[in-house]
Motif scaffolding. Sequence first.
Motif, PDB file in Angstrom:
ATOM      1  N   ASN A  45     -21.196 -38.473  12.761  1.00  9.98           N
ATOM      2  CA  ASN A  45     -21.992 -38.042  13.890  1.00  9.98           C
ATOM      3  C   ASN A  45     -23.407 -38.523  13.842  1.00  9.98           C
ATOM      4  O   ASN A  45     -24.071 -38.688  12.771  1.00  9.98           O
ATOM      5  CB  ASN A  45     -22.107 -36.683  14.100  1.00  9.98           C
ATOM      6  CG  ASN A  45     -20.630 -35.942  14.203  1.00  9.98           C
ATOM      7  OD1 ASN A  45     -20.190 -36.082  15.423  1.00  9.98           O
ATOM      8  ND2 ASN A  45     -20.097 -35.111  13.559  1.00  9.98           N
ATOM      9  N   TYR A  46     -24.006 -39.013  14.854  1.00 10.89           N
ATOM     10  CA  TYR A  46     -25.723 -39.397  14.686  1.00 10.89           C
ATOM     11  C   TYR A  46     -26.348 -38.780  15.821  1.00 10.89           C
ATOM     12  O   TYR A  46     -26.039 -38.667  17.144  1.00 10.89           O
ATOM     13  CB  TYR A  46     -25.616 -40.781  14.730  1.00 10.89           C
ATOM     14  CG  TYR A  46     -26.940 -41.556  14.664  1.00 10.89           C
ATOM     15  CD1 TYR A  46     -27.755 -41.552  13.780  1.00 10.89           C
ATOM     16  CD2 TYR A  46     -27.441 -42.040  15.945  1.00 10.89           C
ATOM     17  CE1 TYR A  46     -29.209 -42.077  13.801  1.00 10.89           C
ATOM     18  CE2 TYR A  46     -28.847 -42.591  15.860  1.00 10.89           C
ATOM     19  CZ  TYR A  46     -29.664 -42.489  14.771  1.00 10.89           C
ATOM     20  OH  TYR A  46     -30.644 -43.017  14.846  1.00 10.89           O
ATOM     21  N   PHE A  47     -27.445 -37.961  15.458  1.00 13.20           N
ATOM     22  CA  PHE A  47     -28.277 -37.551  16.223  1.00 13.20           C
ATOM     23  C   PHE A  47     -29.726 -38.068  16.270  1.00 13.20           C
ATOM     24  O   PHE A  47     -30.505 -38.592  15.190  1.00 13.20           O
ATOM     25  CB  PHE A  47     -28.569 -35.810  15.871  1.00 13.20           C
ATOM     26  CG  PHE A  47     -27.252 -35.252  15.928  1.00 13.20           C
ATOM     27  CD1 PHE A  47     -26.601 -34.639  17.137  1.00 13.20           C
ATOM     28  CD2 PHE A  47     -26.223 -35.143  14.916  1.00 13.20           C
ATOM     29  CE1 PHE A  47     -25.498 -33.804  16.957  1.00 13.20           C
ATOM     30  CE2 PHE A  47     -25.388 -34.482  14.761  1.00 13.20           C
ATOM     31  CZ  PHE A  47     -24.594 -33.630  15.861  1.00 13.20           C
ATOM     32  N   VAL A  48     -30.544 -37.933  17.572  1.00  9.60           N
ATOM     33  CA  VAL A  48     -31.916 -38.041  17.630  1.00  9.60           C
ATOM     34  C   VAL A  48     -32.741 -37.185  18.073  1.00  9.60           C
ATOM     35  O   VAL A  48     -32.042 -36.523  18.749  1.00  9.60           O
ATOM     36  CB  VAL A  48     -32.268 -39.711  18.348  1.00  9.60           C
ATOM     37  CG1 VAL A  48     -31.742 -40.736  17.573  1.00  9.60           C
ATOM     38  CG2 VAL A  48     -31.796 -39.472  19.797  1.00  9.60           C
ATOM     39  N   ASP A  49     -34.035 -36.895  18.035  1.00  7.81           N
ATOM     40  CA  ASP A  49     -34.804 -36.062  18.527  1.00  7.81           C
ATOM     41  C   ASP A  49     -34.808 -36.284  19.913  1.00  7.81           C
ATOM     42  O   ASP A  49     -34.578 -37.555  20.493  1.00  7.81           O
ATOM     43  CB  ASP A  49     -36.147 -36.224  18.106  1.00  7.81           C
ATOM     44  CG  ASP A  49     -36.250 -35.771  16.577  1.00  7.81           C
ATOM     45  OD1 ASP A  49     -35.625 -34.845  16.089  1.00  7.81           O
ATOM     46  OD2 ASP A  49     -37.312 -36.167  15.833  1.00  7.81           O
ATOM     47  N   MET A  50     -34.677 -34.934  20.622  1.00  9.46           N
ATOM     48  CA  MET A  50     -34.404 -34.913  22.086  1.00  9.46           C
ATOM     49  C   MET A  50     -35.587 -35.581  22.795  1.00  9.46           C
ATOM     50  O   MET A  50     -36.712 -35.459  22.724  1.00  9.46           O
ATOM     51  CB  MET A  50     -34.258 -33.703  22.689  1.00  9.46           C
ATOM     52  CG  MET A  50     -34.090 -33.688  23.863  1.00  9.46           C
ATOM     53  SD  MET A  50     -32.471 -34.662  24.657  1.00  9.46           S
ATOM     54  CE  MET A  50     -31.297 -33.072  23.825  1.00  9.46           C
ATOM     55  N   PRO A  51     -35.350 -36.975  23.618  1.00 11.16           N
ATOM     56  CA  PRO A  51     -36.620 -37.470  24.315  1.00 11.16           C
ATOM     57  C   PRO A  51     -37.371 -36.443  25.184  1.00 11.16           C
ATOM     58  O   PRO A  51     -37.000 -35.560  25.713  1.00 11.16           O
ATOM     59  CB  PRO A  51     -35.838 -38.523  25.216  1.00 11.16           C
ATOM     60  CG  PRO A  51     -34.471 -38.857  24.513  1.00 11.16           C
ATOM     61  CD  PRO A  51     -34.219 -37.507  23.936  1.00 11.16           C
ATOM     62  N   LYS A  52     -38.694 -36.624  25.103  1.00 10.42           N
ATOM     63  CA  LYS A  52     -39.449 -35.981  25.816  1.00 10.42           C
ATOM     64  C   LYS A  52     -39.375 -35.828  27.304  1.00 10.42           C
ATOM     65  O   LYS A  52     -39.387 -34.619  28.114  1.00 10.42           O
ATOM     66  CB  LYS A  52     -40.912 -36.402  25.618  1.00 10.42           C
ATOM     67  CG  LYS A  52     -41.569 -36.060  24.378  1.00 10.42           C
ATOM     68  CD  LYS A  52     -43.062 -36.451  24.184  1.00 10.42           C
ATOM     69  CE  LYS A  52     -43.442 -36.353  22.673  1.00 10.42           C
ATOM     70  NZ  LYS A  52     -44.944 -36.934  22.680  1.00 10.42           N
ATOM     71  N   GLU A  53     -38.911 -37.008  27.946  1.00 10.29           N
ATOM     72  CA  GLU A  53     -38.426 -36.885  29.300  1.00 10.29           C
ATOM     73  C   GLU A  53     -37.462 -35.814  29.605  1.00 10.29           C
ATOM     74  O   GLU A  53     -37.183 -35.176  30.727  1.00 10.29           O
ATOM     75  CB  GLU A  53     -37.978 -38.285  29.899  1.00 10.29           C
ATOM     76  CG  GLU A  53     -38.992 -39.152  29.741  1.00 10.29           C
ATOM     77  CD  GLU A  53     -39.218 -40.010  28.342  1.00 10.29           C
ATOM     78  OE1 GLU A  53     -38.734 -39.376  27.316  1.00 10.29           O
ATOM     79  OE2 GLU A  53     -40.234 -40.603  28.227  1.00 10.29           O
ATOM     80  N   MET A  54     -36.241 -35.705  28.829  1.00  6.41           N
ATOM     81  CA  MET A  54     -35.194 -34.686  28.945  1.00  6.41           C
ATOM     82  C   MET A  54     -35.600 -33.521  28.680  1.00  6.41           C
ATOM     83  O   MET A  54     -35.209 -32.665  29.574  1.00  6.41           O
ATOM     84  CB  MET A  54     -34.134 -35.430  27.946  1.00  6.41           C
ATOM     85  CG  MET A  54     -33.395 -36.811  28.435  1.00  6.41           C
ATOM     86  SD  MET A  54     -31.864 -37.274  27.250  1.00  6.41           S
ATOM     87  CE  MET A  54     -30.800 -36.038  27.960  1.00  6.41           C
ATOM     88  N   SER A  55     -36.258 -33.125  27.868  1.00  7.08           N
ATOM     89  CA  SER A  55     -36.773 -31.775  27.564  1.00  7.08           C
ATOM     90  C   SER A  55     -37.984 -31.266  28.565  1.00  7.08           C
ATOM     91  O   SER A  55     -37.534 -30.037  28.797  1.00  7.08           O
ATOM     92  CB  SER A  55     -37.619 -31.883  25.906  1.00  7.08           C
ATOM     93  OG  SER A  55     -37.007 -32.235  25.023  1.00  7.08           O
ATOM     94  N   SER A  56     -38.366 -32.211  29.174  1.00 12.51           N
ATOM     95  CA  SER A  56     -39.341 -31.703  30.334  1.00 12.51           C
ATOM     96  C   SER A  56     -38.430 -31.523  31.612  1.00 12.51           C
ATOM     97  O   SER A  56     -38.920 -30.736  32.443  1.00 12.51           O
ATOM     98  CB  SER A  56     -40.427 -32.693  30.624  1.00 12.51           C
ATOM     99  OG  SER A  56     -39.808 -33.972  31.187  1.00 12.51           O
ATOM    100  N   GLN A  57     -37.142 -31.892  31.623  1.00 11.35           N
ATOM    101  CA  GLN A  57     -36.289 -31.564  32.668  1.00 11.35           C
ATOM    102  C   GLN A  57     -35.410 -30.336  32.523  1.00 11.35           C
ATOM    103  O   GLN A  57     -34.611 -30.010  33.001  1.00 11.35           O
ATOM    104  CB  GLN A  57     -35.407 -32.617  32.999  1.00 11.35           C
ATOM    105  CG  GLN A  57     -36.191 -33.855  33.631  1.00 11.35           C
ATOM    106  CD  GLN A  57     -35.405 -35.070  33.845  1.00 11.35           C
ATOM    107  OE1 GLN A  57     -34.150 -35.025  33.471  1.00 11.35           O
ATOM    108  NE2 GLN A  57     -35.818 -36.309  34.105  1.00 11.35           N
TER     109      GLN A  57
END
Length: 639
Positions: A45-57
């Motif tokens: 499994n591979y994860f990245v920090d949630m992009p700010k654009e998606m967090s803002s939505q």
Amino acid sequence: MKKSQTIVSQDHDLVNSASNGTDAKTKKGMILPFQPLTMNFHNVNYFVDMPKEMSSQGVPETRLQLLSNVSGVFSPGVLTALVGSSGAGKTTLMDVLAGRKTSGYVEGEIKISGYLKEQKTFARISGYVEQSDIHSPQLTVHESLWFSSFLRLPKEVNEEQRREFVEEVMQLVELDSLRHALVGLPGNTGLSTEQRKRLTIAVELVANPSIIFMDEPTSGLDARAAAIVMRTVRNTVDTGRTVVCTIHQPSIEIFETFDELLLMKRGGRVIYGGKLGEKSQTMIDYFQEISGIPPIPNGYNPATWMLEISTPFVEERITKDFAVIYCNSQQYRDVEASIQRFSIPPEQSEPLKFSSTYSKDAISQFSICLWKQNLVYWRSPMYNVVRLVFTTVSAIIIGTIFWDVGSKRDSTQNLFVVLGALYSSVLFLGVNNASSVQPVVSIERTVFYREKAAGMYSPFPYAFAQGLVEIPYILVQTISYGIITYFLINFERTAGKFFLYLLFMLLTFTYFTFYGMMVVGLTPTQNLASVISSAFYSLWNLLSGFLVPKPQIPGWWIWFYYVCPIAWTLRGIITSQLGDVETMVIGPGFEGSVKDFIEARFGYGPGMFGVTVVVLVGFILFFFSVFAISLKVLNFQKR
């Protein structure tokens, strides 16, 4: 390679005598023995920090998952294709398996012939062919391969073996007829796109890797060029190496080159893994058994058909999830069984071990990097010849503008003209040095990122070579500029003062050059480096002690005067030329010697000459050290 012991006996069943040096000589590209290795991975499994654009939505999760429970086996002598639509995670998976990710979070188990993968060890036995073909443009094909082989082959390989192996690889990838061709810049000079791709493959092959990853090896190539590259890839696999390629919409000819397939869908989920079969029949049978999937038309490209029938639209139409179907299939169970089989190390085996991180020691790394940089600089006339011509022309211009002013010291007005001549000599060419070196360092840094990731050398030997190669050119520049300006301006003709003038010019040109290199090392782009450099040139100009003399600089800015390298250059060059002159000067509000005027106007007292030289050497060492540390610590190539 010097490894602990043979690791996987079953790997040798897959490749006949692949690690036997005598038998190897009968096969293309196997003049040096190598060890066939199996890579298996389970629930990666591979994860990245949630992009700010998606967090803002309004997305509540803090991490975005790009790979979901991906499992598979890559075997020696088997060419595996990683396929999927854009965004399916093909390259992401390969970067994770190869250890090339610079960010994110990886979970799961990755093993090399039964032992957990260690990245430092893995870099020594693997190669990674990047999608972008990044090479030093000034090297020839043969020199590029020689450089890679020298740094990556173990020290037990002697020069004759290395030469023979490089020749073998050039024949394998069909580059022997282009051995003396300069690599050049993409789309501009040198090799064609297809030739550059084959060189990229060859640069990895001369490291004699056991496992090779290739990211879109046919991307951007026409059908003929792609066929040539895939023939090269197939030749590589036939030597017994483990080769994995990401591929995007392959032709039927290219697709049938592969032996196994790992097909992925958006979200990084596997929907098929395992053998392709003769004319992809195994894969075709698997999908055609799924209810609602139409049969493949006669003569249709299996790769195109496979991608068309595995889209989200088809999933919606048949109301099934291909990833779930795969997890419940016999195909999945066969892959899981293979993973379990290869996850157990054979008896009397040990994990791969190397006595050092790099194949060569630091001195050898430095010497070969210096050899390469010398070639790069010698074949860069647009940089060095233009720089020396610019230096000579600038010297003549400044010398003729300030013609014979060096001998006129009888008034403060004339003295200011002399000081202006010294100041112009320092600033004009120094700034040009810093600006002109930045594109060269920026281009080479891109190559450095690839070579560093491949484990070719440590950043410090590379940095020392990059800095040292500049010195001869700066020395020639100093001599040319110093002689012309000194005698045209007509400074005092004594040997001591002339050599001091050259010394301060040499120190100044050197710290300006290293400053330009340092700013590139600290910034992600050349454009940003230019902007930041220009801002500091302006501050240095204002607070160097010439436009605003030191005694008149406000107390809250005086600290910057002491950390301004031009201020120390001015102090040294002015005091060395005029600090002992007893000629009387008459001017508004002043009457005394030149020596007294300098002390009163600029605050340059006696006894600081040695300190000034030491400080300037300190600036050189500081700028260079920051450049070297930036190469080691900072990585602006995010993956």
